[in-house]
Scaffold this motif. Structure first.
Motif, PDB file in Angstrom:
ATOM      1  N   HIS A 119     -29.312  60.355  29.986  1.00  0.00           N
ATOM      2  CA  HIS A 119     -28.527  60.780  31.141  1.00  0.00           C
ATOM      3  C   HIS A 119     -27.049  60.730  30.791  1.00  0.00           C
ATOM      4  CE1 HIS A 119     -32.062  60.537  33.719  1.00  0.00           C
ATOM      5  NE2 HIS A 119     -32.277  59.307  33.279  1.00  0.00           N
ATOM      6  N   ILE A 120     -26.298  61.681  31.341  1.00  0.00           N
ATOM      7  CA  ILE A 120     -24.840  61.626  31.341  1.00  0.00           C
ATOM      8  C   ILE A 120     -24.435  61.596  32.815  1.00  0.00           C
ATOM      9  CG2 ILE A 120     -22.685  62.748  30.684  1.00  0.00           C
ATOM     10  CD1 ILE A 120     -24.244  64.229  28.517  1.00  0.00           C
ATOM     11  N   THR A 121     -23.766  60.532  33.211  1.00  0.00           N
ATOM     12  CA  THR A 121     -23.439  60.325  34.616  1.00  0.00           C
ATOM     13  C   THR A 121     -21.945  60.192  34.809  1.00  0.00           C
ATOM     14  OG1 THR A 121     -25.534  59.148  34.942  1.00  0.00           O
ATOM     15  CG2 THR A 121     -23.856  58.870  36.630  1.00  0.00           C
ATOM     16  N   LEU A 122     -21.424  60.873  35.819  1.00  0.00           N
ATOM     17  CA  LEU A 122     -20.033  60.717  36.227  1.00  0.00           C
ATOM     18  C   LEU A 122     -19.986  59.832  37.466  1.00  0.00           C
ATOM     19  CD1 LEU A 122     -18.610  64.360  35.970  1.00  0.00           C
ATOM     20  CD2 LEU A 122     -18.621  62.580  34.222  1.00  0.00           C
ATOM     21  N   GLU A 123     -19.039  58.920  37.477  1.00  0.00           N
ATOM     22  CA  GLU A 123     -18.891  57.986  38.586  1.00  0.00           C
ATOM     23  C   GLU A 123     -17.449  58.039  39.072  1.00  0.00           C
ATOM     24  OE1 GLU A 123     -20.946  53.747  39.038  1.00  0.00           O
ATOM     25  OE2 GLU A 123     -19.203  53.683  37.701  1.00  0.00           O
ATOM     26  N   LEU A 124     -17.254  58.295  40.366  1.00  0.00           N
ATOM     27  CA  LEU A 124     -15.918  58.283  40.951  1.00  0.00           C
ATOM     28  C   LEU A 124     -15.589  56.853  41.365  1.00  0.00           C
ATOM     29  CD1 LEU A 124     -15.986  61.474  43.227  1.00  0.00           C
ATOM     30  CD2 LEU A 124     -15.457  61.291  40.781  1.00  0.00           C
ATOM     31  N   VAL A 125     -14.452  56.355  40.931  1.00  0.00           N
ATOM     32  CA  VAL A 125     -14.063  54.976  41.214  1.00  0.00           C
ATOM     33  C   VAL A 125     -12.663  54.949  41.805  1.00  0.00           C
ATOM     34  CG1 VAL A 125     -15.547  53.995  39.431  1.00  0.00           C
ATOM     35  CG2 VAL A 125     -13.201  54.629  38.853  1.00  0.00           C
ATOM     36  N   ALA A 126     -12.370  53.888  42.552  1.00  0.00           N
ATOM     37  CA  ALA A 126     -11.068  53.745  43.206  1.00  0.00           C
ATOM     38  C   ALA A 126     -10.648  52.290  43.178  1.00  0.00           C
ATOM     39  CB  ALA A 126     -11.146  54.234  44.657  1.00  0.00           C
ATOM     40  N   GLY A 177     -28.224  65.476  30.133  1.00  0.00           N
ATOM     41  CA  GLY A 177     -29.180  64.561  29.536  1.00  0.00           C
ATOM     42  C   GLY A 177     -30.477  65.263  29.173  1.00  0.00           C
ATOM     43  N   GLY A 178     -31.406  64.491  28.622  1.00  0.00           N
ATOM     44  CA  GLY A 178     -32.688  65.053  28.236  1.00  0.00           C
ATOM     45  C   GLY A 178     -32.639  65.851  26.954  1.00  0.00           C
ATOM     46  N   PHE A 179     -31.807  65.411  26.001  1.00  0.00           N
ATOM     47  CA  PHE A 179     -31.755  66.125  24.730  1.00  0.00           C
ATOM     48  C   PHE A 179     -31.490  65.136  23.595  1.00  0.00           C
ATOM     49  CE2 PHE A 179     -27.457  66.225  26.521  1.00  0.00           C
ATOM     50  CZ  PHE A 179     -26.670  65.792  25.461  1.00  0.00           C
ATOM     51  N   ARG A 180     -31.738  65.589  22.389  1.00  0.00           N
ATOM     52  CA  ARG A 180     -31.481  64.778  21.200  1.00  0.00           C
ATOM     53  C   ARG A 180     -30.133  65.167  20.613  1.00  0.00           C
ATOM     54  NH1 ARG A 180     -34.232  61.899  17.108  1.00  0.00           N
ATOM     55  NH2 ARG A 180     -36.135  62.037  18.345  1.00  0.00           N
ATOM     56  N   LEU A 181     -29.307  64.170  20.351  1.00  0.00           N
ATOM     57  CA  LEU A 181     -28.022  64.374  19.704  1.00  0.00           C
ATOM     58  C   LEU A 181     -28.173  63.974  18.237  1.00  0.00           C
ATOM     59  CD1 LEU A 181     -25.015  65.154  20.260  1.00  0.00           C
ATOM     60  CD2 LEU A 181     -24.554  62.694  20.477  1.00  0.00           C
ATOM     61  N   ALA A 182     -28.128  64.976  17.375  1.00  0.00           N
ATOM     62  CA  ALA A 182     -28.363  64.729  15.952  1.00  0.00           C
ATOM     63  C   ALA A 182     -27.196  63.974  15.326  1.00  0.00           C
ATOM     64  CB  ALA A 182     -28.585  66.051  15.223  1.00  0.00           C
ATOM     65  N   GLU A 183     -27.454  63.407  14.172  1.00  0.00           N
ATOM     66  CA  GLU A 183     -26.428  62.674  13.446  1.00  0.00           C
ATOM     67  C   GLU A 183     -25.214  63.572  13.188  1.00  0.00           C
ATOM     68  OE1 GLU A 183     -25.812  60.487   9.078  1.00  0.00           O
ATOM     69  OE2 GLU A 183     -27.805  61.165   9.742  1.00  0.00           O
ATOM     70  N   GLY A 184     -24.042  63.130  13.660  1.00  0.00           N
ATOM     71  CA  GLY A 184     -22.808  63.866  13.458  1.00  0.00           C
ATOM     72  C   GLY A 184     -22.656  65.140  14.268  1.00  0.00           C
ATOM     73  N   LEU A 240     -23.030  56.958  29.669  1.00  0.00           N
ATOM     74  CA  LEU A 240     -24.034  57.556  28.800  1.00  0.00           C
ATOM     75  C   LEU A 240     -25.229  56.623  28.715  1.00  0.00           C
ATOM     76  CD1 LEU A 240     -24.008  60.213  27.181  1.00  0.00           C
ATOM     77  CD2 LEU A 240     -23.424  58.880  25.154  1.00  0.00           C
ATOM     78  N   SER A 241     -26.422  57.171  28.978  1.00  0.00           N
ATOM     79  CA  SER A 241     -27.663  56.412  28.854  1.00  0.00           C
ATOM     80  C   SER A 241     -28.414  56.937  27.647  1.00  0.00           C
ATOM     81  CB  SER A 241     -28.512  56.570  30.123  1.00  0.00           C
ATOM     82  OG  SER A 241     -29.735  55.873  30.002  1.00  0.00           O
ATOM     83  N   VAL A 242     -28.577  56.071  26.633  1.00  0.00           N
ATOM     84  CA  VAL A 242     -29.180  56.456  25.361  1.00  0.00           C
ATOM     85  C   VAL A 242     -30.301  55.498  25.033  1.00  0.00           C
ATOM     86  CG1 VAL A 242     -28.772  56.898  22.909  1.00  0.00           C
ATOM     87  CG2 VAL A 242     -26.949  57.319  24.574  1.00  0.00           C
TER      88      VAL A 242
END
Length: 333
Positions: free
Chosen positions: A49-56, A80-87, A122-124
């Protein structure tokens, strides 16, 4: 203003993340766009998952006094839901709608001293890391800007603006905090009021304008607060005589004289009474004040961002100690 940060939850060799917000202005209820740039580490990683969080940065009152903390008020999953290859280098664009009650941070390019941010998480492979933090600037809606400018034309001066934890009873408030814009009274109302606190509660149909006036006391009587609420529409903001409208609000506020239990007259806005705005929902002590009376909008967000984040409200405050934008400052250097 952005910075890159190694995923500490994954150790050395993890991917890096860099979130870039588009430079176009964002308004309450508007669209925030940008891209999340990822660079793969020294191995392949499953990006869940890639998550955006609004903070104050929000202030809260308690028995011990007052403290500040960083409060998350909305979040979005943007990828999210994908593989990020080396580099591997990959960019994930996003487009999200910010809440209508998102506080205003600037007026015509000048900071109001309110600090908002966008944190990227980032959830990895089961591990999470709050990897990037960017400042969020929010400009007013046309009707908000019209009201603020009308106060200025009537001789009211900006003192300060902040975010207060709590809810305004009897209103349509949705966020767990609200924005207070403190104004010095004009010469006409200075004999009656010490200051005016203005709160906007926007929604798709219009705007709730909450006015709280700290009344001056007499020789034998203490001062007290008067509160009233007014509703305006987004439509036709540019065609209204806002100075006349705002002056009418102030006249009603002066006449109201903080009679909480009195029913409103015919055609008058309903004041907050018993069951409405109580002392547990919103403070009235006027303890927060910025620069002197009549000061122009100044003292940017940097002043508010410096310092240590206090432990504010259990279970709702982001667990973070230090400068809100410490990473940005380090990256700039």
């Amino acid at each position: 203003m952005v910075f890159k940060r190694l995923l500490g939850a994954l150790g050395v060799g993890g991917p890096t993340i860099d979130t870039v917000l588009d430079p176009s202005s964002v308004r309450p209820g508007g669209t925030l766009t940008g891209q999340v740039h990822l660079v793969g580490g020294k191995a392949d990683f499953e990006i869940e998952h890639i998550t955006l969080e609004l903070v104050a940065r929000v202030e809260a009152e308690h028995e011990g006094g007052e403290s500040q903390g960083v409060l998350a008020f909305d979040h979005f999953t943007v990828g999210g839901g994908f593989r990020l290859a080396e580099g591997e280098q990959r960019s994930v664009p996003f487009s999200v709608i910010v809440p209508w009650e998102t506080p205003v941070t600037e007026l015509r390019g000048q900071s109001l001293g309110v600090v908002l941010g966008v944190r990227t998480e980032l959830s990895v492979a089961g591990a999470k890391d709050k990897g990037d933090l960017d400042r969020l600037n929010v400009t007013p809606l046309p009707v908000q800007e019209a009201v603020l400018e009308a106060f200025g034309e009537l001789g009211f001066g900006f003192r300060s603006a902040d975010l207060a934890y709590g809810r305004i009873g009897g209103s349509g408030q949705r966020l767990p905090f609200y924005q207070e814009i403190e104004l010095a009274p004009s010469a006409q109302y200075a004999p009656q009021f010490n200051e005016i606190e203005l709160t906007f509660l926007a929604n798709p149909g219009g705007l709730e304008v909450v006015l709280e006036a700290d009344e001056r006391g007499g020789f034998l009587s203490p001062g007290h607060d008067a509160l009233m609420r007014f509703t305006v529409s987004h439509e036709g903001a540019g065609q209204q005589d806002w100075p006349a409208i705002v002056d009418g609000w102030m006249r009603q506020l002066a006449e109201h004289r903080a009679s909480y239990g009195s029913p409103p007259g015919h055609g008058s806005p309903a004041p907050f009474g018993p069951g409405g705005l109580g002392h547990e929902d919103r403070h009235h002590d006027g303890h927060r004040s910025g620069p002197g009376m009549g000061t122009a909008v100044a003292a940017g967000a940097a002043g508010l961002a410096a310092g240590v984040v206090g432990g504010m409200v259990a279970g709702e405050v982001v667990d973070e100690v230090g400068d809100f934008f410490e990473g940005d400052e380090e990256d700039e250097g």
